[in-house]
Design a protein around this motif. Structure first.
Motif, mmCIF file in Angstrom:
data_model
loop_
_atom_site.group_PDB
_atom_site.id
_atom_site.type_symbol
_atom_site.label_atom_id
_atom_site.label_comp_id
_atom_site.label_asym_id
_atom_site.label_seq_id
_atom_site.Cartn_x
_atom_site.Cartn_y
_atom_site.Cartn_z
ATOM 1 N N ILE A 44 14.114 5.675 73.601
ATOM 2 C CA ILE A 44 14.190 6.945 72.859
ATOM 3 C C ILE A 44 14.828 7.991 73.769
ATOM 4 N N TYR A 45 15.782 8.721 73.221
ATOM 5 C CA TYR A 45 16.487 9.769 73.978
ATOM 6 C C TYR A 45 16.442 11.105 73.232
ATOM 7 N N VAL A 46 16.538 12.190 73.980
ATOM 8 C CA VAL A 46 16.850 13.486 73.364
ATOM 9 C C VAL A 46 18.056 14.090 74.063
ATOM 10 N N SER A 47 18.800 14.876 73.297
ATOM 11 C CA SER A 47 19.897 15.634 73.903
ATOM 12 C C SER A 47 19.357 16.996 74.323
ATOM 13 N N GLY A 48 20.035 17.619 75.272
ATOM 14 C CA GLY A 48 19.724 18.992 75.658
ATOM 15 C C GLY A 48 18.310 19.179 76.167
ATOM 16 N N GLU A 49 17.780 20.385 75.926
ATOM 17 C CA GLU A 49 16.449 20.727 76.415
ATOM 18 C C GLU A 49 15.577 21.190 75.261
ATOM 19 N N LEU A 50 14.311 20.854 75.329
ATOM 20 C CA LEU A 50 13.368 21.203 74.267
ATOM 21 C C LEU A 50 12.852 22.627 74.453
ATOM 22 N N GLY A 51 12.539 23.281 73.344
ATOM 23 C CA GLY A 51 11.964 24.621 73.413
ATOM 24 C C GLY A 51 13.015 25.711 73.435
ATOM 25 N N ARG A 52 14.152 25.441 72.796
ATOM 26 C CA ARG A 52 15.246 26.413 72.723
ATOM 27 C C ARG A 52 14.732 27.763 72.204
ATOM 28 N N PRO A 53 15.117 28.871 72.877
ATOM 29 C CA PRO A 53 14.684 30.187 72.371
ATOM 30 C C PRO A 53 15.206 30.427 70.949
ATOM 31 N N TRP A 54 14.326 30.958 70.074
ATOM 32 C CA TRP A 54 14.675 31.076 68.656
ATOM 33 C C TRP A 54 15.794 32.088 68.388
ATOM 34 N N ASP A 55 16.030 32.991 69.381
ATOM 35 C CA ASP A 55 17.052 34.012 69.124
ATOM 36 C C ASP A 55 18.463 33.547 69.495
ATOM 37 N N LEU A 56 18.596 32.342 70.009
ATOM 38 C CA LEU A 56 19.940 31.812 70.282
ATOM 39 C C LEU A 56 20.520 31.215 69.006
ATOM 40 N N PRO A 57 21.832 31.394 68.786
ATOM 41 C CA PRO A 57 22.428 30.769 67.601
ATOM 42 C C PRO A 57 22.409 29.241 67.745
ATOM 43 N N PRO A 58 22.275 28.529 66.618
ATOM 44 C CA PRO A 58 22.272 27.067 66.700
ATOM 45 C C PRO A 58 23.613 26.533 67.191
ATOM 46 N N GLU A 59 23.554 25.469 67.986
ATOM 47 C CA GLU A 59 24.779 24.781 68.417
ATOM 48 C C GLU A 59 24.677 23.333 67.971
ATOM 49 N N PRO A 60 25.061 23.063 66.725
ATOM 50 C CA PRO A 60 24.889 21.703 66.197
ATOM 51 C C PRO A 60 25.657 20.688 67.042
ATOM 52 N N ARG A 61 25.029 19.553 67.321
ATOM 53 C CA ARG A 61 25.566 18.561 68.262
ATOM 54 C C ARG A 61 26.520 17.600 67.576
ATOM 55 N N LEU A 62 27.573 18.177 66.983
ATOM 56 C CA LEU A 62 28.483 17.367 66.161
ATOM 57 C C LEU A 62 29.288 16.357 66.972
ATOM 58 N N LYS A 63 29.836 16.811 68.099
ATOM 59 C CA LYS A 63 30.632 15.874 68.912
ATOM 60 C C LYS A 63 29.749 14.748 69.437
ATOM 61 N N LEU A 64 28.572 15.132 69.896
ATOM 62 C CA LEU A 64 27.641 14.126 70.399
ATOM 63 C C LEU A 64 27.273 13.135 69.288
ATOM 64 N N GLY A 65 26.995 13.650 68.088
ATOM 65 C CA GLY A 65 26.631 12.764 66.971
ATOM 66 C C GLY A 65 27.703 11.720 66.720
ATOM 67 N N ARG A 66 28.963 12.147 66.709
ATOM 68 C CA ARG A 66 30.052 11.193 66.463
ATOM 69 C C ARG A 66 30.188 10.194 67.622
ATOM 70 N N TYR A 67 29.948 10.691 68.849
ATOM 71 C CA TYR A 67 29.994 9.808 70.019
ATOM 72 C C TYR A 67 28.932 8.709 69.927
ATOM 73 N N LEU A 68 27.799 9.051 69.313
ATOM 74 C CA LEU A 68 26.678 8.105 69.259
ATOM 75 C C LEU A 68 26.868 6.997 68.217
ATOM 76 N N VAL A 69 27.831 7.193 67.286
ATOM 77 C CA VAL A 69 28.065 6.152 66.274
ATOM 78 C C VAL A 69 28.474 4.864 66.986
ATOM 79 N N GLY A 70 27.756 3.785 66.718
ATOM 80 C CA GLY A 70 28.045 2.513 67.360
ATOM 81 C C GLY A 70 27.289 2.314 68.664
#
Lengths: 285, 285
Positions: free
Chosen positions: B157-183
């Motif tokens: 089991i893996y996670v990307s980035g760091e847990l507990g992101r401050p709520w006032d930061l804009p989201p940075e969806p992990r789109l490139k990473l998601g596509r990299y993970l295919v396969g």
């Protein structure tokens, strides 16, 4: 009931009820995965149904569910498409009875099954008023979907059915008629906010004016004002070349010639020679 | 402002801002018409963002718009897909300032442009509280989208980035990473409601248990409780075979091995050998 339990309950009820052709992954994931056939365009529509705006707290839950899906199905009908999948977002107060939620999904899923639409996903949340947002995704042969912006000057204007449908009747989206009209019409939309406003919109999108005439097809006992400006008819408004032969009914639904598209100020509509103001339902007027 | 004026204003702002590849017909019709490429599956997701539930009245309008789209983009990232089109339903009280609506669409459209997503439609209505429901449609190569129900016992089991992101930061969806993970992965989802609850869900869908261990990657200064149970991380949680080599970071985003999938009671998660209750964000708990 926790969110996971609620979603599992909905997923169980959705299963086996609706056609799942082309539904690769439904409720339970980050996204639904759907697979259109080769040569198909995808149609996407989303519609709110909100307590206090679109229905009263006293409304029967099943009818709210029917109406939510019916609005989306009618949008697909207006494009000449086939509805395939839906996503339902439902937000509600903590006090909402489980029986209400069950009734809502019963109404919605019964209608979905009747139209072979699979419930593929959605969202749930808390809110002060019951708020549903429904997404319906459908398909149409590539490049063939009916649009609002393609009417031509000189086209005849038609409506299906009768105007002024009583609000307590469940919607009957004109899906078969919509598909029949593909290749026979120049433009189409559904009547959701009243003929005067919806025809004004069709004219704006097509950059044309329109004139309509008496008599209009109306429900028995309905005033002309209601027929012109009432909403939620769920009928189709469409245009066709004068040279295109159209029957006076299709599948038992009357098709009535009510006017003509014309060059002029875009959006201008006349009725019996007089200016007809777009007085239908406008959330922001 | 009437509904027609509001929609025209939104349509004008949407134009020319976002890529329109595959968008055959956008705002202004009964449905949006979109055209996936041959050999592509379509991903559909819908998410609420509601005043009083997901944000406070005092929240900056642009950040609400960003967050609405960000939630949907993160769902597409979790499937390894590419976001292409979005539909935005926005209901609001009559008292909502035009400036708020402008700010909301500015935040949303700026993020849409950055990710080459076209605003293709939506709905507007009145409501007591500001209520947004966003639909994002994306694409993935046929049969290749990442899912939650495909993890296998023994997977890491893996996670990307760091847990507990401050709520006032804009989201940075992990789109490139998601596509990299295919396969490269066996299952994936996004972290939206907290690690403990989201991993519980992944385990339920895959019919497995999981154990995770210390140390977890956390934001500086964040408590372990927040890292385990806090929501809105917008990171990816994914599983891969032990034999699949994965880098320790991708595109500057750390990828951390945090545990192992195992046979056992479906949904059961342990942390450092002790039972970890799914205490993340549950709208209905």
């Amino acid at each position: 009931m926790t969110e996971i339990e609620l979603i599992r309950r909905i997923a169980r009820r959705a299963k086996g009820r609706a056609a799942s052709e082309g539904l690769i992954r439904g409720i339970g994931d980050d996204c639904a995965i759907v697979r259109p056939r080769a040569g198909e365009d995808v149609l996407l529509t989303t519609d709110f149904v909100i307590e206090g705006t679109h229905f009263l707290k006293s409304a029967e839950a099943a009818s709210v569910g029917q109406r939510a899906l019916g609005r989306g199905l009618s949008d697909i009908a207006a494009m000449g498409g086939t509805p395939r999948w839906c996503l339902v977002s439902l937000a509600m107060p903590k006090s909402t009875p489980a029986k209400w939620v069950d009734g809502f999904y019963t109404g919605l899923l019964d209608m979905a099954r009747a139209h072979r639409v699979a419930l593929a996903g959605g969202d749930v949340a808390r809110s002060a008023k019951i708020t549903c947002d429904i997404v319906v995704a459908g398909t149409a042969p590539k490049g063939k979907a009916l649009r609002r912006d393609t009417a031509r000057a000189g086209d005849r204007i038609y409506v299906s059915g009768e105007l002024g449908r009583p609000w307590d009747l469940p919607p009957e989206p004109r899906l078969k008629l919509g598909r029949y009209l593909v290749g026979r019409t120049t433009a189409a939309m559904d009547l959701s906010d009243g003929l005067s406003l919806d025809l004004h919109r069709l004219c704006l999108e097509s950059g044309l004016a329109a004139s309509i005439f008496f008599p209009l097809p109306v429900w028995p006992g309905v005033t002309l004002d209601r027929a012109l400006h009432g909403g939620e008819d769920y009928e189709l408004l469409f245009t066709a070349k004068a040279s295109t032969p159209l029957p006076t009914q299709y599948g038992g639904v009357p098709l009535t010639w009510i006017g003509t598209m014309a060059r002029g100020r875009p959006g201008a509509v006349t009725f019996m020679g007089r200016n007809l103001a777009p007085r239908g339902w406008d959330h922001f007027a």
